[in-house]
Design an enzyme around this catalytic site. Sequence first.
Site, PDB file in Angstrom:
ATOM      1  N   CYS A   1       0.814  -1.222   0.000  1.00  0.00           N
ATOM      2  CA  CYS A   1       0.000   0.000   0.000  1.00  0.00           C
ATOM      3  C   CYS A   1       0.850   1.275   0.000  1.00  0.00           C
ATOM      4  O   CYS A   1       0.324   2.360  -0.244  1.00  0.00           O
ATOM      5  CB  CYS A   1      -0.941   0.011   1.206  1.00  0.00           C
ATOM      6  SG  CYS A   1      -2.237  -1.228   1.079  1.00  0.00           S
TER       7      CYS A   1
HETATM    8  N1  COA Z   1     -20.139  -9.106   8.513  1.00  0.00           N
HETATM    9  C1  COA Z   1     -20.620  -9.209   9.770  1.00  0.00           C
HETATM   10  N2  COA Z   1     -19.830  -9.443  10.825  1.00  0.00           N
HETATM   11  C2  COA Z   1     -18.522  -9.594  10.622  1.00  0.00           C
HETATM   12  C3  COA Z   1     -17.955  -9.507   9.338  1.00  0.00           C
HETATM   13  C4  COA Z   1     -18.821  -9.267   8.254  1.00  0.00           C
HETATM   14  N3  COA Z   1     -18.376  -9.160   6.999  1.00  0.00           N
HETATM   15  N4  COA Z   1     -16.631  -9.706   9.434  1.00  0.00           N
HETATM   16  C5  COA Z   1     -16.336  -9.893  10.728  1.00  0.00           C
HETATM   17  N5  COA Z   1     -17.483  -9.833  11.462  1.00  0.00           N
HETATM   18  C6  COA Z   1     -17.647 -10.013  12.903  1.00  0.00           C
HETATM   19  C7  COA Z   1     -16.568 -10.902  13.484  1.00  0.00           C
HETATM   20  O1  COA Z   1     -16.950 -12.247  13.380  1.00  0.00           O
HETATM   21  C8  COA Z   1     -16.499 -10.423  14.908  1.00  0.00           C
HETATM   22  O2  COA Z   1     -17.530 -11.011  15.664  1.00  0.00           O
HETATM   23  P1  COA Z   1     -17.326 -11.389  17.206  1.00  0.00           P
HETATM   24  O3  COA Z   1     -17.079 -10.073  17.890  1.00  0.00           O
HETATM   25  O4  COA Z   1     -18.603 -12.042  17.562  1.00  0.00           O
HETATM   26  O5  COA Z   1     -16.119 -12.289  17.249  1.00  0.00           O
HETATM   27  C9  COA Z   1     -16.801  -8.925  14.807  1.00  0.00           C
HETATM   28  O6  COA Z   1     -17.483  -8.740  13.562  1.00  0.00           O
HETATM   29  C10 COA Z   1     -15.560  -8.053  14.827  1.00  0.00           C
HETATM   30  O7  COA Z   1     -14.632  -8.573  13.851  1.00  0.00           O
HETATM   31  P2  COA Z   1     -13.208  -7.966  13.624  1.00  0.00           P
HETATM   32  O8  COA Z   1     -12.526  -8.647  12.478  1.00  0.00           O
HETATM   33  O9  COA Z   1     -12.490  -7.929  14.915  1.00  0.00           O
HETATM   34  O10 COA Z   1     -13.639  -6.506  13.130  1.00  0.00           O
HETATM   35  P3  COA Z   1     -12.913  -5.117  13.262  1.00  0.00           P
HETATM   36  O11 COA Z   1     -13.794  -4.219  14.005  1.00  0.00           O
HETATM   37  O12 COA Z   1     -11.489  -5.247  13.691  1.00  0.00           O
HETATM   38  O13 COA Z   1     -12.917  -4.633  11.748  1.00  0.00           O
HETATM   39  C11 COA Z   1     -11.409  -4.458   9.861  1.00  0.00           C
HETATM   40  C12 COA Z   1     -12.253  -5.366  10.749  1.00  0.00           C
HETATM   41  C13 COA Z   1     -10.616  -5.283   8.888  1.00  0.00           C
HETATM   42  C14 COA Z   1     -12.346  -3.525   9.095  1.00  0.00           C
HETATM   43  C15 COA Z   1     -10.474  -3.620  10.739  1.00  0.00           C
HETATM   44  O14 COA Z   1      -9.767  -4.419  11.648  1.00  0.00           O
HETATM   45  C16 COA Z   1      -9.511  -2.820   9.945  1.00  0.00           C
HETATM   46  O15 COA Z   1      -9.848  -2.089   9.052  1.00  0.00           O
HETATM   47  N6  COA Z   1      -8.265  -2.868  10.296  1.00  0.00           N
HETATM   48  C17 COA Z   1      -7.279  -2.061   9.616  1.00  0.00           C
HETATM   49  C18 COA Z   1      -6.459  -2.848   8.690  1.00  0.00           C
HETATM   50  C19 COA Z   1      -6.666  -2.550   7.232  1.00  0.00           C
HETATM   51  O16 COA Z   1      -7.521  -1.852   6.803  1.00  0.00           O
HETATM   52  N7  COA Z   1      -5.812  -3.136   6.436  1.00  0.00           N
HETATM   53  C20 COA Z   1      -5.875  -3.046   5.012  1.00  0.00           C
HETATM   54  C21 COA Z   1      -4.548  -3.124   4.424  1.00  0.00           C
HETATM   55  S1  COA Z   1      -3.638  -1.632   4.735  1.00  0.00           S
END
Ligand code: COA
Length: 375
Positions: free
Chosen positions: A158
């Site tokens: 990125c």
């Molecule tokens: N729809 C519904 N629920 C979902 C889901 C989806 N598509 N994907 C995950 N969940 C659920 C998970 O199962 C989890 O449930 P639980 O709490 O019961 O275990 C919950 O939502 C939280 O999941 P998590 O993966 O921890 O979500 P998050 O809040 O960390 O968000 C990202 C996920 C990827 C959006 C976030 O971590 C992020 O953006 N991180 C930055 C990294 C990035 O963007 N990298 C890209 C490359 S630079």
Amino acid sequence: MSEITPVISATGLFTPPDVITNDELVASFNAYVARYNADNASAIAAGKVAELSPSSVEFIEKASGIKARHVINKPPILDPAIMAPRWDERPNEDISVLAEIGVKAARDALARAGRLPSDVDAVLCAASNMQRAYPAMAIEIQEALGIEGFGFDMNVACSSATFGIQTAADYVRAGHARSVLVVSPEICSGHLNWRDRDSHFIFGDVATAVLVESREMAPTAHWEIVGTKLKTVFSNNIRNNFGFLNRATPETADAADKLFVQEGRKVFKEVVPMVAAMIIEEAGRLGLDPAALRRLWLHQANQGMNRLIAQRVLGHEASEDESPTVLDTYGNTSSAGSIIAFHLHQADLVSGDLGLICSFGAGYSAGTVFVRKVC
Ligand code: COA
């Protein structure tokens, strides 16, 4: 000998016309989940296979800020039986898909700078996922545009575009080139696992171009490159194992490991402080007050990350005017994200305004490009 000052003369953008909304994406994903669970019903009941959970539009928008994404080839991505972009392989005589969209963005940048291809000395194809090993995509773009000189590919995930800008600026400063195109064609849909609930919503396709030149030949209106800083720190938290030694297609069992995978929470927690500290430190080195930056064009991966980074840099919650978002309509476009934000949200700034283009991502990698408007 007086020092040569590198500037950004113009930027270019190619946006694929196809759009996938979150509603369309989730409908297709959930159809796949229903089919998978039905096909594996007895194994799931026996505890041998894990049941898949559906995705949701609400989660996607709350967790990431993404509402839609552009893609090169929409129908197969939304087909629950395929869930990947597909196109006929082109003969070697035809331009490749990656180079084709790179050329479109490059032409836009050249036209905006009033520049002919014959004025350009070098092409860097700075992007996350090259379509093939070689010949370099950059050389194909160079050939398609009719540019003499040299070109090469560089991949810093990125952060590729900001690493490309610093490399181009260094060539200009050293006198190795006067005009360098940094092209970032990002077909992220090809390396996204559209069957993975945790990440299927993240990426989109696009191409950007940045024309870095010696100030002597730049158009009257340009952006002076005040200073750049690059940083890498190894991490396995964002990874893509695809390569010529370990090929896989989304249909094969081990596909997930050969596509984009991440520990999103860890990325969030580790990258935000690293990038905010880097920006503040570099601003200090350049004698700039980070709180006085007129605009931040940040990498577009997640709205929460951008909100936190901008807040730490500016010292207050950033407005959309101070830290514009393109994530909602483009999704994460890897190295192109901060360049799209810069391209679309810079015309209203006035001469003397200071801003920051900043990228961060896999590696980990991060790059800052401080710029001052001249017009
Ligand atoms: N729809 C519904 N629920 C979902 C889901 C989806 N598509 N994907 C995950 N969940 C659920 C998970 O199962 C989890 O449930 P639980 O709490 O019961 O275990 C919950 O939502 C939280 O999941 P998590 O993966 O921890 O979500 P998050 O809040 O960390 O968000 C990202 C996920 C990827 C959006 C976030 O971590 C992020 O953006 N991180 C930055 C990294 C990035 O963007 N990298 C890209 C490359 S630079």
